[in-house]
Design a protein around this motif. Structure first.
Motif, short mmCIF file in Angstrom:
data_model
loop_
_atom_site.label_atom_id
_atom_site.label_comp_id
_atom_site.label_asym_id
_atom_site.label_seq_id
_atom_site.Cartn_x
_atom_site.Cartn_y
_atom_site.Cartn_z
N VAL A 1 -29.03 3.07 7.14
CA VAL A 1 -29.38 2.80 8.57
C VAL A 1 -28.29 3.41 9.54
CG1 VAL A 1 -29.36 0.98 10.36
CG2 VAL A 1 -30.57 0.87 7.97
N TYR A 2 -27.02 3.27 9.17
CA TYR A 2 -26.07 3.55 10.18
C TYR A 2 -25.67 5.32 9.76
CZ TYR A 2 -25.64 -1.23 11.20
OH TYR A 2 -25.98 -2.38 11.66
N GLY A 3 -26.09 5.78 8.95
CA GLY A 3 -25.68 7.35 8.55
C GLY A 3 -24.53 7.08 7.67
N GLU A 4 -23.36 6.84 8.12
CA GLU A 4 -22.22 6.73 7.59
C GLU A 4 -21.38 5.44 7.75
OE1 GLU A 4 -20.38 10.21 9.46
OE2 GLU A 4 -19.99 11.00 7.32
N VAL A 5 -20.65 4.84 7.06
CA VAL A 5 -19.80 3.67 7.01
C VAL A 5 -18.30 4.04 6.35
CG1 VAL A 5 -21.65 1.93 7.16
CG2 VAL A 5 -20.79 2.69 5.01
N PRO A 6 -17.53 3.39 6.94
CA PRO A 6 -15.99 3.74 6.40
C PRO A 6 -15.74 3.08 5.03
CG PRO A 6 -15.95 2.20 8.17
CD PRO A 6 -17.33 2.60 7.83
N VAL A 7 -15.43 3.98 4.41
CA VAL A 7 -14.81 3.22 2.83
C VAL A 7 -13.59 3.80 2.72
CG1 VAL A 7 -15.40 3.54 0.20
CG2 VAL A 7 -17.19 3.56 1.86
N ALA A 8 -12.63 2.76 1.93
CA ALA A 8 -11.34 3.18 2.03
C ALA A 8 -10.79 3.13 0.31
CB ALA A 8 -10.33 1.98 2.55
N TYR A 9 -10.10 4.05 0.03
CA TYR A 9 -9.43 4.18 -1.27
C TYR A 9 -7.74 3.98 -0.91
CZ TYR A 9 -13.39 6.31 -2.85
OH TYR A 9 -15.08 6.65 -3.46
N VAL A 10 -7.21 3.03 -1.78
CA VAL A 10 -5.92 2.74 -1.71
C VAL A 10 -5.21 2.80 -3.01
CG1 VAL A 10 -6.09 1.33 0.66
CG2 VAL A 10 -6.28 0.22 -1.90
N THR A 11 -3.80 2.96 -2.95
CA THR A 11 -2.93 2.61 -4.12
C THR A 11 -1.81 1.91 -4.05
OG1 THR A 11 -1.81 4.89 -3.90
CG2 THR A 11 -3.75 5.23 -5.01
N PRO A 12 -1.61 1.34 -4.98
CA PRO A 12 -0.31 0.36 -4.58
C PRO A 12 0.97 1.03 -4.93
CG PRO A 12 -1.28 -0.39 -6.75
CD PRO A 12 -2.26 0.99 -5.91
N TYR A 13 1.98 0.62 -4.65
CA TYR A 13 3.28 0.72 -5.14
C TYR A 13 3.40 0.29 -6.55
CZ TYR A 13 5.36 2.13 -0.56
OH TYR A 13 5.51 2.88 0.73
N VAL B 1 0.93 -1.30 -0.15
CA VAL B 1 0.16 -0.03 0.00
C VAL B 1 0.79 1.25 -0.16
CG1 VAL B 1 -1.50 1.27 1.27
CG2 VAL B 1 -2.13 -1.34 1.19
N LEU B 2 0.68 2.01 -1.12
CA LEU B 2 1.31 3.46 -1.14
C LEU B 2 0.61 4.49 -0.37
CD1 LEU B 2 3.64 5.17 -2.16
CD2 LEU B 2 2.22 5.56 -4.35
N GLU B 3 -0.52 4.54 -0.81
CA GLU B 3 -1.26 5.46 0.20
C GLU B 3 -2.73 4.93 0.28
OE1 GLU B 3 -0.88 9.96 -1.49
OE2 GLU B 3 -1.33 8.86 -3.52
N ALA B 4 -3.28 5.44 1.39
CA ALA B 4 -4.64 5.04 1.79
C ALA B 4 -5.16 6.36 2.32
CB ALA B 4 -4.42 3.91 3.02
N ALA B 5 -6.74 6.42 1.99
CA ALA B 5 -7.61 7.35 2.58
C ALA B 5 -8.82 6.69 2.65
CB ALA B 5 -7.60 8.62 1.32
N VAL B 6 -9.37 7.04 3.92
CA VAL B 6 -10.67 6.48 4.38
C VAL B 6 -11.75 7.51 4.66
CG1 VAL B 6 -12.05 5.14 6.24
CG2 VAL B 6 -9.81 4.69 5.40
N VAL B 7 -12.74 7.50 4.11
CA VAL B 7 -14.01 8.76 4.20
C VAL B 7 -15.25 7.98 4.65
CG1 VAL B 7 -12.92 10.21 2.62
CG2 VAL B 7 -14.44 8.48 1.79
N GLY B 8 -16.20 8.70 5.12
CA GLY B 8 -17.55 8.23 5.28
C GLY B 8 -18.45 8.10 4.02
#
Length: 490
Positions: free
Chosen positions: A425-437, A413-420
């Motif tokens: 039901v839960y309003g927000e849930v975590p979603v991850a974006y990742v880029t590889p080396y 994993v080169l970069e990772a960014a997590v947003v809602g």
């Protein structure tokens, strides 16, 4: 009552309380005298493990009376308690136990995390003292540290919020006054007891005035509604996700809620539609409030008898000041947005062993919440945005940096960014974006497995999206608003 009387402590209860019902769960139903006796026995047991004034007792249990007994037992000795989410992984639990420097851990048994510290299994807690005459004198004072409640921060490592008994007493007093809680009230507790909301609003507030509490182990819609009918509570506190589940029940599910004077909604924003639907479905008044752990739970709430303005989180609780501050430190006039800042006897002592973070939050004499709000002409607060990079999933605060740190630990994993991302039901849930080396391939299943091993279930991203590049803003920082916007699109 003053904020230094500590009327929620068993050894300060008047004799008139002795035979009154105090707390019950699915195993126990105790009077005030029985609860006080159990607390004394547990305190004597904790003392054998070296617990004393200034110590910390870690408690990793699901909702049950023993969690409250262990907490009160620690306070009986002048020690603090740090409740731990029982769903935590070993990695997460051991961090909290170690950071808090717990003397002993009360948990479910030998297979539960203990951070390498001595542990007492919950079923081994003493119910009576072998020598009734031997027990240290209760020396608890308002300035003593009472709770270490851990909340994540921008560094990715949770911080221990230091709450004194003066903080807890202030909160119990404020809530009892604002909500007119008396000895005739009965709270139904459904929120997890590792949160300050459940401890202060559901437990300490009624205990301070001679009321009663029924503890539910978990929330399940039909079980909760059945408990309302069976136990006849006068109030309860919940998060929007719980109300969403309740109003989603089939029309034929009808519950007698006539005993309930009001219900509290907090911990996350609730839509006007949900608030209205809940009141119509359950036939009870819903009071929306606002607060944070650093303010010992609550700072504003809509009035019980006065105007309740849907879409606001109400007015400042008695004894608190809530203001709106501009970036330059000046105060904004009515109707202008800025950061919500708070003063009051309920404001935390600071973060454990985090002097810089404490100074950032409290340095100018105000608690900086990181939330953006507006005050109207009547003093009602409306929360309009969040400064902090936080995801609120069903009332649970999730900080992306903690998840990003786990993802960055994967060698590809080169970069990772997590947003809602939005969730009905839960309003927000975590979603991850990742880029590889460059030159590597990312195995998404490996990333999921890594997250499941190191993070509580609610923190595991619902989606891990591999992208060639993560968008940046003009100054080179990750453009999280762009990522959130992309998730909003159909």
């Amino acid at each position: 009552m003053t904020v230094t009387e500590l009327d929620y402590l068993p050894w300060r209860w008047p004799p008139a309380y002795d035979e009154r019902p105090s707390v019950r769960d699915d195993r126990h139903d105790l009077t005030y005298a029985q609860l006080a006796g159990w607390v004394d026995a547990t305190a004597a047991q904790l003392a054998l493990y070296g617990v004393g004034h200034g110590s910390v007792v870690a408690i990793m249990l699901p909702n049950r009376i023993e969690l409250l007994v262990a907490m009160l037992g620690a306070w009986r000795l002048g020690a603090a308690a740090t409740p731990i989410n029982p769903a935590f992984t070993v990695n997460e639990a051991d961090y909290q136990i170690t950071d808090a420097d717990a003397t002993v851990v009360v948990n479910d048994g030998p297979d539960a995390p203990n951070g390498g510290r001595p542990a007492i299994a919950v079923d081994d807690l003493w119910r009576s003292r072998p020598d009734p005459d031997v027990l240290p004198v209760a020396i608890t004072s308002p300035d003593d540290l009472a709770l270490l409640i851990y909340t994540s921060g921008s560094t990715g490592r949770p911080k221990g919020v230091m709450l004194s008994h003066a903080n807890l007493s202030a909160m119990a007093t404020m809530m009892a006054s604002h909500l007119q809680i008396t000895r005739d009230d009965h709270c139904l507790l459904v929120l997890p007891l590792f949160h300050v909301n459940a401890i202060c609003i559901s437990f300490l507030t009624p205990m301070s005035v001679g009321g009663r509490l029924t503890v539910l182990r978990r929330f399940r819609p039909l079980e909760f509604l059945a408990a309302v009918e069976e136990h006849r509570p006068t109030y309860f506190s919940a998060v929007p996700t719980i109300y969403s589940h309740l109003v989603s029940q089939p029309a034929e599910v009808i519950t007698d809620t006539s005993s309930v004077r009001f219900a509290i909604c907090g911990a996350a924003p609730a839509s006007k539609q949900l608030l209205t639907a809940t009141e119509q479905r359950l036939g009870i008044g819903l009071i929306e409030g606002y607060g944070l752990t650093e303010a010992t739970c609550a700072s504003t709430a809509n009035p019980l008898d006065g105007p309740r303005k849907v879409g606001t989180v109400g007015v400042a609780l008695p004894g608190q000041r809530v203001a709106i501050m501009a970036p330059d430190g000046t105060f904004q006039p009515t109707g202008e947005r800025g950061e919500v800042v708070i003063q009051g006897a309920n404001v935390m002592r600071g973060y454990l062993n985090r002097p810089e973070a404490s100074a950032d939050a409290l340095g100018d004499g105000w608690l900086h919440t990181g939330d953006v709000g507006i005050l109207d002409d009547d003093g009602y607060l409306r929360i309009v945005d969040r400064i902090k990079d936080m995801i609120i999933r069903g009332g649970e605060n999730i900080y992306p940096k903690e998840i990003e740190t786990v993802l960055h630990g994967h060698p590809a994993v080169l970069e990772a960014a997590v947003v809602g991302g939005p969730h009905t039901v839960y309003g927000e849930v975590p979603v991850a974006y990742v880029t590889p080396y460059p030159g590597t391939t990312l195995d998404v299943d490996e990333l999921y497995a890594r997250c499941r091993a190191q993070l509580t279930k609610i923190k595991v991203p619902v989606a891990i999206i591999v992208v060639d590049a993560i968008p940046k803003n003009p100054v080179g920082k990750t453009d999280k608003p762009a990522l959130r916007q992309a998730l909003q699109q159909p």
